[in-house]
Scaffold this motif. Structure first.
Motif, PDB file in Angstrom:
ATOM      1  N   ALA A 150      -5.651  10.509   9.354  1.00 53.33           N
ATOM      2  CA  ALA A 150      -4.483  11.353   9.610  1.00 53.33           C
ATOM      3  C   ALA A 150      -3.208  10.512   9.689  1.00 53.33           C
ATOM      4  N   LEU A 151      -3.288   9.347  10.340  1.00 55.47           N
ATOM      5  CA  LEU A 151      -2.122   8.473  10.401  1.00 55.47           C
ATOM      6  C   LEU A 151      -1.729   7.976   9.019  1.00 55.47           C
ATOM      7  N   GLN A 152      -2.697   7.731   8.158  1.00 57.25           N
ATOM      8  CA  GLN A 152      -2.389   7.330   6.785  1.00 57.25           C
ATOM      9  C   GLN A 152      -1.682   8.446   6.028  1.00 57.25           C
ATOM     10  N   LEU A 153      -2.081   9.692   6.273  1.00 63.84           N
ATOM     11  CA  LEU A 153      -1.419  10.821   5.606  1.00 63.84           C
ATOM     12  C   LEU A 153       0.016  10.983   6.108  1.00 63.84           C
ATOM     13  N   PHE A 154       0.219  10.824   7.401  1.00 63.39           N
ATOM     14  CA  PHE A 154       1.584  10.912   7.928  1.00 63.39           C
ATOM     15  C   PHE A 154       2.450   9.794   7.354  1.00 63.39           C
ATOM     16  N   ALA A 155       1.870   8.604   7.201  1.00 60.01           N
ATOM     17  CA  ALA A 155       2.634   7.499   6.631  1.00 60.01           C
ATOM     18  C   ALA A 155       2.941   7.734   5.159  1.00 60.01           C
ATOM     19  N   ALA A 156       2.021   8.386   4.424  1.00 59.98           N
ATOM     20  CA  ALA A 156       2.235   8.640   3.000  1.00 59.98           C
ATOM     21  C   ALA A 156       3.150   9.821   2.754  1.00 59.98           C
ATOM     22  N   ALA A 157       3.390  10.668   3.777  1.00 61.16           N
ATOM     23  CA  ALA A 157       4.231  11.852   3.576  1.00 61.16           C
ATOM     24  C   ALA A 157       5.655  11.468   3.187  1.00 61.16           C
ATOM     25  N   GLY A 158       6.150  10.354   3.702  1.00 63.10           N
ATOM     26  CA  GLY A 158       7.454   9.848   3.293  1.00 63.10           C
ATOM     27  C   GLY A 158       8.573  10.860   3.421  1.00 63.10           C
ATOM     28  N   PRO A 159       9.190  11.287   2.285  1.00 60.88           N
ATOM     29  CA  PRO A 159      10.320  12.224   2.348  1.00 60.88           C
ATOM     30  C   PRO A 159       9.938  13.605   2.879  1.00 60.88           C
ATOM     31  N   LEU A 160       8.655  13.945   2.850  1.00 57.98           N
ATOM     32  CA  LEU A 160       8.220  15.249   3.373  1.00 57.98           C
ATOM     33  C   LEU A 160       8.013  15.238   4.881  1.00 57.98           C
ATOM     34  N   LEU A 161       8.040  14.077   5.487  1.00 55.98           N
ATOM     35  CA  LEU A 161       7.701  13.973   6.894  1.00 55.98           C
ATOM     36  C   LEU A 161       8.582  14.840   7.800  1.00 55.98           C
ATOM     37  N   PRO A 162       9.908  14.961   7.557  1.00 55.45           N
ATOM     38  CA  PRO A 162      10.701  15.852   8.427  1.00 55.45           C
ATOM     39  C   PRO A 162      10.266  17.309   8.370  1.00 55.45           C
ATOM     40  N   ARG A 163       9.628  17.704   7.274  1.00 59.76           N
ATOM     41  CA  ARG A 163       9.188  19.084   7.147  1.00 59.76           C
ATOM     42  C   ARG A 163       7.744  19.300   7.594  1.00 59.76           C
ATOM     43  N   VAL A 164       7.020  18.220   7.845  1.00 59.94           N
ATOM     44  CA  VAL A 164       5.604  18.330   8.222  1.00 59.94           C
ATOM     45  C   VAL A 164       5.498  18.774   9.674  1.00 59.94           C
ATOM     46  N   ARG A 165       4.802  19.870   9.896  1.00 61.35           N
ATOM     47  CA  ARG A 165       4.548  20.361  11.240  1.00 61.35           C
ATOM     48  C   ARG A 165       3.235  19.834  11.817  1.00 61.35           C
ATOM     49  N   GLY A 166       2.340  19.418  10.953  1.00 62.12           N
ATOM     50  CA  GLY A 166       1.071  18.879  11.428  1.00 62.12           C
ATOM     51  C   GLY A 166       0.012  18.910  10.349  1.00 62.12           C
ATOM     52  N   LEU A 167      -1.158  18.389  10.711  1.00 61.91           N
ATOM     53  CA  LEU A 167      -2.331  18.391   9.840  1.00 61.91           C
ATOM     54  C   LEU A 167      -3.427  19.206  10.506  1.00 61.91           C
ATOM     55  N   GLN A 168      -4.124  19.994   9.706  1.00 68.21           N
ATOM     56  CA  GLN A 168      -5.212  20.808  10.235  1.00 68.21           C
ATOM     57  C   GLN A 168      -6.503  20.435   9.529  1.00 68.21           C
ATOM     58  N   ARG A 169      -7.518  20.159  10.338  1.00 66.76           N
ATOM     59  CA  ARG A 169      -8.835  19.835   9.792  1.00 66.76           C
ATOM     60  C   ARG A 169      -9.567  21.119   9.483  1.00 66.76           C
ATOM     61  N   VAL A 170     -10.036  21.255   8.251  1.00 63.66           N
ATOM     62  CA  VAL A 170     -10.676  22.481   7.778  1.00 63.66           C
ATOM     63  C   VAL A 170     -12.154  22.196   7.550  1.00 63.66           C
ATOM     64  N   GLY A 171     -12.991  22.943   8.249  1.00 61.06           N
ATOM     65  CA  GLY A 171     -14.431  22.799   8.060  1.00 61.06           C
ATOM     66  C   GLY A 171     -14.957  21.417   8.385  1.00 61.06           C
ATOM     67  N   GLU A 172     -14.207  20.634   9.129  1.00 66.20           N
ATOM     68  CA  GLU A 172     -14.581  19.260   9.467  1.00 66.20           C
ATOM     69  C   GLU A 172     -14.855  18.437   8.213  1.00 66.20           C
ATOM     70  N   ARG A 173     -14.180  18.834   7.092  1.00 70.07           N
ATOM     71  CA  ARG A 173     -14.392  18.126   5.828  1.00 70.07           C
ATOM     72  C   ARG A 173     -13.104  17.576   5.234  1.00 70.07           C
ATOM     73  N   ARG A 174     -12.003  18.327   5.349  1.00 78.39           N
ATOM     74  CA  ARG A 174     -10.782  17.944   4.654  1.00 78.39           C
ATOM     75  C   ARG A 174      -9.574  18.376   5.479  1.00 78.39           C
TER      76      ARG A 174
END
Length: 328
Positions: free
Chosen positions: A219-243
């Motif tokens: 999840a921290l890697q995804l937040f770091a890769a979000a880059g210019p989208l980060l101000p618009r990111v509200r969060g990450l949701q785990r779906v089915g404990e898979r993705r």
């Protein structure tokens, strides 16, 4: 002259041989029995046993030890003697342990926040001042490491009677929302503390869903890769404990694949920078198919398209709204 022997020529006369007597040596030896120099059978066996190393150890060590133990057990068989000995040993041990050089007077804690500092002082098994023999540093260290906020702790008793503790706390890196509340997690997904609401730590990114804590590093890697989208990111949701799903503002959602989600998000960011895709009326982008992304347009865009086609608009629930076109 020839008949004269050499002794006669030299002027010596032969010594006459004395007559044998009845008590001469051969007859006396015949009458007295000779002593047998060989040892007796018992002496021989004892000598052979003494040459055995085990027998020598048993005689020199085992037998004295047995005698000492027997005498000690005999002396300790009396209850009064045992009680007197126990009391004397206890008093001697306490006298040694309570000497000034063994006393711990104060406790110092470095690197701990206020709540952790109070928790550590409450976990001390004795009230200070106390003897250092009454403080088990290994057990105290294991108890302190059971605190979620503590990552490392070092304990030592200084010669000046100070119990020094150096604490390294876990640093919160994420907020995890689940069915039981909101938890602060470090970069490994280990729990740090609970919070009552999101606004308490609004500076931390948010993840949600069961099992999301076990993938905190990704999840921290995804937040770091979000880059210019980060101000618009509200969060990450785990779906089915898979993705993961990336939740943006304006109700937009990005569906990431189970494998290589970071690379898929980076490709989407490249598409957005090239065509400003996420600025349009798009409610969902599906990246689960690695060959091509799929996009779902928003409700307003769908109604505009339906209006141009002469179709009835859709409501918020996605159902068609019936209108009377002949009216008026």
């Amino acid at each position: 002259m020839q008949g004269i022997d050499h002794d006669q020529r030299a002027g010596f006369s032969p010594r006459p041989t004395p007559p044998r007597k009845s008590w001469d040596r051969p007859q006396a030896q015949a009458q007295r029995p000779r002593r047998d120099p060989a040892p007796s059978r018992l002496a021989y066996r004892l000598h052979r046993m003494w040459l055995t190393p085990a027998f020598r150890r048993l005689t020199r060590v085992g037998l004295p030890a047995f005698l000492i133990a027997f005498v000690a057990l005999l002396w300790l068989s009396d209850d009064d003697r045992r009680a007197s000995l126990s009391g004397g040993l206890t008093g001697l041990v306490e006298k040694v342990q309570n000497r000034e050089q063994f006393m711990v007077k104060v406790m110092t804690i470095n690197g701990a926040s206020g709540p952790v500092d109070r928790a550590l002082r409450m976990m001390l098994p004795v009230d200070l001042p106390a003897s250092s023999f009454d403080i088990d540093l290994d057990q105290l260290r294991r108890d302190i490491l059971m605190l979620d906020a503590v990552r490392e702790v070092e304990l030592r008793i200084r010669p000046d009677g100070v119990l020094a503790a150096r604490v390294v706390e876990r640093k919160p890196a994420l907020l995890w929302r689940h069915a039981r509340g909101i938890e602060q997690l470090d970069e490994t997904g280990h729990r740090v503390a609970s919070v009552s609401e999101r606004s308490v730590r609004a500076d931390l990114p948010l993840i949600a869903g069961e099992g999301a804590d076990r993938h905190a590093n990704q999840a921290l890697q995804l937040f770091a890769a979000a880059g210019p989208l980060l101000p618009r990111v509200r969060g990450l949701q785990r779906v089915g404990e898979r993705r993961w799903d990336v939740v943006l503002d304006r109700g937009q959602r990005i569906l990431l694949p189970e494998e290589a989600p970071v690379a898929a998000l980076e490709r989407l960011i490249a598409l957005d920078q090239a065509g400003d895709m996420l600025a349009r009326d798009i409610s969902l982008v599906d990246l689960r198919d690695g060959t091509r992304p799929l996009a779902r347009i928003g409700l307003d865009a769908q109604n505009r398209i339906r209006a141009e086609r002469g179709q009835n608009p859709l409501g918020p629930d996605g159902r068609e709204i019936k209108t009377d076109k002949k009216k008026g």
